[in-house]
Every structure is written in structure tokens, then in C-alpha cells.
Write an enzyme that holds these catalytic residues in place. Structure first.
Site, mmCIF file in Angstrom:
data_model
loop_
_atom_site.group_PDB
_atom_site.id
_atom_site.type_symbol
_atom_site.label_atom_id
_atom_site.label_comp_id
_atom_site.label_asym_id
_atom_site.label_seq_id
_atom_site.Cartn_x
_atom_site.Cartn_y
_atom_site.Cartn_z
ATOM 1 N N HIS A 185 0.857 -1.192 0.000
ATOM 2 C CA HIS A 185 0.000 0.000 0.000
ATOM 3 C C HIS A 185 0.891 1.240 0.000
ATOM 4 O O HIS A 185 1.709 1.411 0.896
ATOM 5 C CB HIS A 185 -0.915 0.013 1.233
ATOM 6 C CG HIS A 185 -2.145 -0.818 1.063
ATOM 7 N ND1 HIS A 185 -3.348 -0.514 1.644
ATOM 8 C CD2 HIS A 185 -2.350 -1.947 0.345
ATOM 9 C CE1 HIS A 185 -4.246 -1.419 1.303
ATOM 10 N NE2 HIS A 185 -3.669 -2.307 0.519
ATOM 11 N N TYR A 239 -8.847 5.699 7.800
ATOM 12 C CA TYR A 239 -8.931 6.015 9.229
ATOM 13 C C TYR A 239 -9.923 7.170 9.345
ATOM 14 O O TYR A 239 -9.696 8.237 8.775
ATOM 15 C CB TYR A 239 -7.573 6.460 9.765
ATOM 16 C CG TYR A 239 -6.545 5.341 9.871
ATOM 17 C CD1 TYR A 239 -6.434 4.587 11.038
ATOM 18 C CD2 TYR A 239 -5.682 5.037 8.818
ATOM 19 C CE1 TYR A 239 -5.500 3.572 11.156
ATOM 20 C CE2 TYR A 239 -4.733 4.017 8.933
ATOM 21 C CZ TYR A 239 -4.649 3.289 10.105
ATOM 22 O OH TYR A 239 -3.725 2.285 10.223
ATOM 23 N N PRO A 252 -4.019 0.378 18.986
ATOM 24 C CA PRO A 252 -3.797 -0.139 17.635
ATOM 25 C C PRO A 252 -3.783 0.898 16.506
ATOM 26 O O PRO A 252 -3.329 0.584 15.405
ATOM 27 C CB PRO A 252 -4.956 -1.129 17.443
ATOM 28 C CG PRO A 252 -5.983 -0.737 18.434
ATOM 29 C CD PRO A 252 -5.260 -0.117 19.589
ATOM 30 N N LYS A 266 1.077 -0.372 15.015
ATOM 31 C CA LYS A 266 2.476 -0.453 15.452
ATOM 32 C C LYS A 266 2.786 -1.659 16.354
ATOM 33 O O LYS A 266 3.953 -1.950 16.613
ATOM 34 C CB LYS A 266 2.874 0.841 16.194
ATOM 35 C CG LYS A 266 3.022 2.031 15.282
ATOM 36 C CD LYS A 266 4.259 1.915 14.412
ATOM 37 C CE LYS A 266 4.163 2.693 13.125
ATOM 38 N NZ LYS A 266 4.098 1.894 11.910
ATOM 39 N N TYR A 320 4.544 5.981 9.992
ATOM 40 C CA TYR A 320 3.607 4.918 9.615
ATOM 41 C C TYR A 320 4.338 3.758 8.944
ATOM 42 O O TYR A 320 4.067 2.593 9.232
ATOM 43 C CB TYR A 320 2.501 5.460 8.702
ATOM 44 C CG TYR A 320 1.325 4.501 8.588
ATOM 45 C CD1 TYR A 320 0.215 4.624 9.419
ATOM 46 C CD2 TYR A 320 1.346 3.455 7.665
ATOM 47 C CE1 TYR A 320 -0.847 3.736 9.336
ATOM 48 C CE2 TYR A 320 0.279 2.562 7.572
ATOM 49 C CZ TYR A 320 -0.812 2.707 8.400
ATOM 50 O OH TYR A 320 -1.854 1.824 8.331
HETATM 51 P P1 FAD Z 1 1.478 -12.333 21.386
HETATM 52 O O1 FAD Z 1 0.956 -12.309 20.000
HETATM 53 O O2 FAD Z 1 0.573 -11.970 22.495
HETATM 54 O O3 FAD Z 1 2.061 -13.775 21.631
HETATM 55 C C1 FAD Z 1 2.431 -14.233 22.905
HETATM 56 C C2 FAD Z 1 2.283 -15.729 22.949
HETATM 57 O O4 FAD Z 1 2.710 -16.188 24.217
HETATM 58 C C3 FAD Z 1 0.842 -16.172 22.791
HETATM 59 O O5 FAD Z 1 0.743 -17.138 21.787
HETATM 60 C C4 FAD Z 1 0.457 -16.704 24.178
HETATM 61 O O6 FAD Z 1 -0.472 -17.768 24.100
HETATM 62 C C5 FAD Z 1 1.808 -17.153 24.699
HETATM 63 N N1 FAD Z 1 1.911 -17.151 26.165
HETATM 64 C C6 FAD Z 1 1.382 -16.301 27.062
HETATM 65 N N2 FAD Z 1 1.712 -16.621 28.311
HETATM 66 C C7 FAD Z 1 2.487 -17.730 28.220
HETATM 67 C C8 FAD Z 1 3.126 -18.544 29.160
HETATM 68 N N3 FAD Z 1 3.052 -18.295 30.462
HETATM 69 N N4 FAD Z 1 3.838 -19.591 28.723
HETATM 70 C C9 FAD Z 1 3.927 -19.864 27.389
HETATM 71 N N5 FAD Z 1 3.330 -19.132 26.452
HETATM 72 C C10 FAD Z 1 2.625 -18.065 26.854
HETATM 73 N N6 FAD Z 1 -1.609 -4.815 16.478
HETATM 74 C C11 FAD Z 1 -1.762 -4.147 15.357
HETATM 75 O O7 FAD Z 1 -0.764 -3.622 14.852
HETATM 76 N N7 FAD Z 1 -2.995 -4.079 14.750
HETATM 77 C C12 FAD Z 1 -4.103 -4.687 15.287
HETATM 78 O O8 FAD Z 1 -5.182 -4.612 14.727
HETATM 79 C C13 FAD Z 1 -3.977 -5.369 16.477
HETATM 80 N N8 FAD Z 1 -5.042 -5.965 17.062
HETATM 81 C C14 FAD Z 1 -4.872 -6.593 18.258
HETATM 82 C C15 FAD Z 1 -5.957 -7.187 18.905
HETATM 83 C C16 FAD Z 1 -5.809 -7.816 20.139
HETATM 84 C C17 FAD Z 1 -7.005 -8.444 20.827
HETATM 85 C C18 FAD Z 1 -4.515 -7.867 20.744
HETATM 86 C C19 FAD Z 1 -4.318 -8.556 22.078
HETATM 87 C C20 FAD Z 1 -3.432 -7.303 20.082
HETATM 88 C C21 FAD Z 1 -3.598 -6.658 18.850
HETATM 89 N N9 FAD Z 1 -2.521 -6.070 18.184
HETATM 90 C C22 FAD Z 1 -2.676 -5.418 17.034
HETATM 91 C C23 FAD Z 1 -1.195 -6.136 18.688
HETATM 92 C C24 FAD Z 1 -0.388 -7.238 18.020
HETATM 93 O O9 FAD Z 1 -1.227 -8.285 17.668
HETATM 94 C C25 FAD Z 1 0.673 -7.640 18.983
HETATM 95 O O10 FAD Z 1 1.543 -6.543 19.145
HETATM 96 C C26 FAD Z 1 1.459 -8.878 18.582
HETATM 97 O O11 FAD Z 1 0.640 -10.013 18.636
HETATM 98 C C27 FAD Z 1 2.668 -9.068 19.500
HETATM 99 O O12 FAD Z 1 3.221 -10.311 19.291
HETATM 100 P P2 FAD Z 1 3.907 -11.090 20.484
HETATM 101 O O13 FAD Z 1 4.409 -12.362 19.870
HETATM 102 O O14 FAD Z 1 4.856 -10.192 21.178
HETATM 103 O O15 FAD Z 1 2.756 -11.381 21.530
HETATM 104 C C1 DHB Z 2 -5.392 -2.966 11.032
HETATM 105 C C2 DHB Z 2 -5.315 -2.671 12.350
HETATM 106 C C3 DHB Z 2 -4.823 -1.450 12.743
HETATM 107 O O1 DHB Z 2 -4.723 -1.152 14.036
HETATM 108 C C4 DHB Z 2 -4.394 -0.515 11.824
HETATM 109 O O2 DHB Z 2 -3.938 0.670 12.260
HETATM 110 C C5 DHB Z 2 -4.447 -0.828 10.501
HETATM 111 C C6 DHB Z 2 -4.951 -2.058 10.101
HETATM 112 C C7 DHB Z 2 -5.949 -4.268 10.601
HETATM 113 O O3 DHB Z 2 -6.262 -5.096 11.447
HETATM 114 O O4 DHB Z 2 -6.094 -4.478 9.395
#
Ligand code: FAD
Ligand code: DHB
Length: 389
Positions: A72, A200, A292, A296, A384
Site C-alpha cells: 500500500h 482512518y 492499535p 504499530k 507509519y
Molecule cells: P502475542 O501475540 O501476544 O504472543 C504471545 C504468545 O505467548 C501467545 O501465543 C500466548 O499464548 C503465549 N503465552 C502467554 N503466556 C504464556 C506462558 N506463560 N507460557 C507460554 N506461552 C505463553 N496490532 C496491530 O498492529 N494491529 C491490530 O489490529 C492489532 N489488534 C490486536 C488485537 C488484540 C485483541 C490484541 C491482544 C493485540 C492486537 N494487536 C494489534 C497487537 C499485536 O497483535 C501484537 O503486538 C502482537 O501479537 C505481538 O506479538 P507477540 O508475539 O509479542 O505477543
Molecule cells: C489494522 C489494524 C490497525 O490497528 C491498523 O492501524 C491498521 C490495520 C488491521 O487489522 O487491518
């Protein structure tokens, strides 16, 4: 069991770190609390910075991303019926990639399985021992059967609710937090996106975001109150509310259909410092959360993975601990800038319960400055698409 790096958490941070370390011959064990299907069932981020795309390439996992992802070049921002565009490629020469977190995770699982690298699912009672000493180990249980792994380092990639951050003593840990007085209700629907770029939207009824996963799969979000519940929202009610929050011509073009996923996420800014304690390193959501707006979360997790990967590779290749000693400082310097951008974008786009007429005027001034100023658009584009690392 014995390994070089125990990775707690099989989300995108843990899997990406594991795969990058694998390319340098560094042995890891991933411990995941849930099942693979559960992790892949979580619908989360959708926009990847070039930095994450490059890391996926480096990990040898970018083939499908390049074949199926959508670059994009810009994004649309609306307030009321006004809409303008910020062109990333024009301003900073870089696009972003639309490719779901679910797909990133799927590709990383496939690579880990192909490499025959160990991953233990359904782990309970994970405890990190002696992270501040020379011989750390991790204990856990699967189906009630206890296990222990000795290692040189531990990567805490276990998200916001994991055990890793809490292992760092409170006397060492400093936490910074801002909780926003609203959430996002998100839906996934098998309909063509309303626009070929993301929108947005700031509206008097609250924020909305029109996003997508591919030509036939749309992702939409609307700002909702914190005590709201998905059961309060029929599909029709969601579509009607979304239409009221985006410019009329976009609402007219919106194709609606059944929602195949619906969930509510609260919005929070959170950072813990430091991101290292002895031989334990925090990565991704385990150390920080952004609201969100601006996508980021996943991308900031990726920059942590980059710095930790560099540090650990340098340690194993050259015996130098410079990279791991500066990990926390380097990661946090970038984290805080992503926090600032996400906070700014969230503040400009949402309705706050206590917003005064003055605050509303400030939002409009911020939006119009962005609409009219090349340097403001450049600054937004720079953030961004992702600050360099
Ligand atoms: P996570 O994806 O949380 O992965 C952590 C993993 O550790 C999980 O699989 C969990 O099951 C595991 N875990 C937890 N505790 C333990 C334990 N004690 N022992 C072993 N394993 C464990 N970001 C965006 O940019 N856009 C979005 O639209 C967006 N939507 C989101 C919606 C939700 C509901 C959430 C919670 C986050 C969202 N985010 C979004 C943020 C983004 O998804 C996260 O920043 C990203 O998933 C971070 O990755 P991570 O691997 O650090 O953590
Ligand atoms: C999406 C989520 C976001 O928070 C964003 O800023 C842009 C896209 C998405 O889930 O597609």
C-alpha cells in the site's frame, strides 16, 4: 532438556526470533501455552512495515508474503465527509505491506516445522529460574507432567499477560501506562474492501477504520465503549454504525455481508523498563503495548526481535556481549517513538468522553494541518511505514 535459548511464547515475536536464530545455527525451544490452532485463530494486526518484511525474508519465510501480500503506497484519513490521502511512497519512498498477522504466524510455524525445531504446546506453570545468574533454567508442565530446560538465555515473548515480565523484580522494573476510555469493536467479513486503501475515520460518533486482508476479505473496526459487548452488536447494527462514521460516498460503496469474526479490544499504552534482566530478555507485547491506531503493535515487536537477534548472534559468533548489553536501550529508544506515534494518532482520531469544545477544535486543527502541510504528512509517513532499525 538443554538448549541455548528458551523462547517463552509461540506468537509472532517468539516464532520470528526462533527462525532467525535457526539461520545462525543457534538452538531454541519454544514453549507455547495454547495450541497452534488457537494462536492461528486470533485475528490481530494487518499492516507490516518494511522492517518486518525484511526480517521475514532474512528468516526465509517471505515467499507467500510477497506472492499474496498487498503493498500500500498510502492511506486515507477522513473527518466527517472530508477525506484526504497521505502518500507514503511519495513522501518517504516506502510502502507498507497488507498481510495478516495470522498469515505471518502460519508461515513461521511452517518454517519451524520444516526445520524440525522443537515447539512445546499446551504448557502450564511456566517458571523462569535464576535469570540473574549464570545457569538459568525454565520449568513447566504439560498435562500435569513436569519438565525442566537448562539454557544460556531466555527470550520472554509471551505477550502482555505472560510470566516473563513479572519475573523481573518490582524493585528493578519501572512501568508506564495509559489506559484509554474506549475500545475497538472489530469484524472480519468475506466482502470486498470498501476502498483499495485503508480509511482512518474521525467522526462525531467516534473512530472507524476500514481495513482489509485481501480482495475478498475486509477488516473493519469502530470505537466502542469499554463496557460494550459483542452480543450487543448484530451484523446489521455494526454495518449501520460503520456507515455513519465514514464519508457518505464511501458508505454508499460499502458492501456488507455476514461477519465471520467479531471481537472487542481495549486500548492501552504500556512500556516496561528495562527490557533485560540478567539472562532474560523481553520482546514484543511482553514489554510494551500500543493502542492499535497506526498498526504499530506487531511491527514494534519485530524491531525488538531484530535487536535481540543481532545481540544473540554476535554473542554466539564472536563471544561479544555488546549487543545483548545494549539490547534494552536500543529496543526502548525505538519503542518510545512508536508509543508516541500511536498515542498521537489515537488522540487525533477518537472521541473522548471528557472532550471539551476546545479539545475538538484542537483535533480538527491537527487534522487540517496534516491535510495541508507537506512536512506534517512526511512526518506521519515516516512513522507509519516504520522508523529505521
Ligand atoms: P502475542 O501475540 O501476544 O504472543 C504471545 C504468545 O505467548 C501467545 O501465543 C500466548 O499464548 C503465549 N503465552 C502467554 N503466556 C504464556 C506462558 N506463560 N507460557 C507460554 N506461552 C505463553 N496490532 C496491530 O498492529 N494491529 C491490530 O489490529 C492489532 N489488534 C490486536 C488485537 C488484540 C485483541 C490484541 C491482544 C493485540 C492486537 N494487536 C494489534 C497487537 C499485536 O497483535 C501484537 O503486538 C502482537 O501479537 C505481538 O506479538 P507477540 O508475539 O509479542 O505477543
Ligand atoms: C489494522 C489494524 C490497525 O490497528 C491498523 O492501524 C491498521 C490495520 C488491521 O487489522 O487491518
Amino acid at each position: 532438556m538443554k538448549t541455548q535459548v528458551v523462547i517463552i511464547g509461540g506468537g509472532p515475536s517468539g516464532l520470528l526470533l526462533g527462525q532467525l536464530l535457526h539461520t545462525r545455527g543457534i538452538k531454541t525451544v519454544v514453549l507455547e501455552r495454547k495450541t497452534k490452532d488457537y494462536v492461528l485463530g486470533r485475528i490481530r494486526a494487518g499492516v507490516l512495515e518494511q522492517g518486518l518484511v525484511r526480517l521475514m525474508e532474512q528468516a526465509g519465510c517471505a515467499e507467500r508474503l510477497h506472492a499474496e501480500g498487498f503493498p500500500h503506497d498510502g492511506t486515507l484519513i477522513s473527518y466527517g465527509d472530508e477525506m484526504f490521502r497521505v502518500d507514503f511512497t511519495e513522501h518517504v519512498g516506502t510502502p507498507v505491506m497488507v498481510y495478516g498477522q495470522t498469515e505471518v504466524t502460519r508461515d513461521l510455524y511452517a518454517a519451524r516445522e520444516a526445520a524440525d525445531a522443537p515447539i512445546v504446546y499446551n504448557v502450564d506453570d511456566v517458571v523462569i529460574h535464576d535469570a540473574d545468574g549464570d545457569a538459568p533454567f525454565v520449568t513447566y508442565a504439560v498435562d500435569g507432567v513436569p519438565a525442566r530446560i537448562e539454557c544460556a538465555f531466555i527470550a520472554g515473548c509471551d505477550g502482555f499477560h505472560g510470566v516473563s515480565r513479572k519475573t523481573i523484580p518490582e524493585s528493578v522494573r519501572q512501568e508506564y501506562e495509559k489506559v484509554y476510555p474506549f475500545g475497538w469493536l472489530g469484524v472480519l467479513s468475506e466482502t470486498p474492501p470498501v476502498n483499495h486503501e485503508l480509511i482512518y475515520a474521525n467522526s462525531p460518533r467516534g473512530f472507524a477504520l476500514c481495513s482489509m486482508r485481501n480482495a475478498q476479505l475486509s477488516r473493519y473496526y469502530i470505537q466502542c465503549s469499554l463496557d460494550d459487548h459483542v452480543d450487543n452488536w448484530s451484523d446489521d447494527a455494526f454495518w449501520e454504525e460503520l456507515k455513519r462514521r465514514i464519508p457518505a460516498d464511501q458508505a454508499d460503496a460499502l458492501v456488507t455481508g455476514p461477519c465471520i469474526e467479531k471481537s472487542i479490544a481495549p486500548l492501552r499504552s504500556f512500556v516496561t523498563e528495562p527490557m533485560r534482566w540478567g539472562r532474560l530478555f523481553l520482546c514484543g507485547d511482553a514489554a510494551h503495548i500500543v493502542p492499535p491506531t497506526g498498526a504499530k503493535g506487531l511491527n514494534t515487536a519485530a524491531s525488538d526481535v531484530h535487536y535481540l537477534f543481532e545481540g544473540l548472534s554476535e554473542f554466539y559468533a564472536k563471544g561479544s556481549s555488546d549487543g545483548i548489553d545494549t539490547y534494552s536501550e536500543k529496543a526502548l529508544a525505538r519503542v518510545w517513538k512508536a508509543e508516541r506515534f500511536s498515542w498521537w494518532f489515537t488522540s487525533m482520531m477518537h472521541r473522548f468522553p471528557d472532550q471539551t469544545p476546545f479539545d475538538l477544535k484542537m483535533q480538527v486543527a491537527d487534522l487540517e494541518f496534516l491535510r495541508d502541510s507537506v512536512s506534517a504528512q512526511k512526518a506521519m509517513a515516516e512513522n507509519y511505514v516504520g522508523l529505521p532499525y
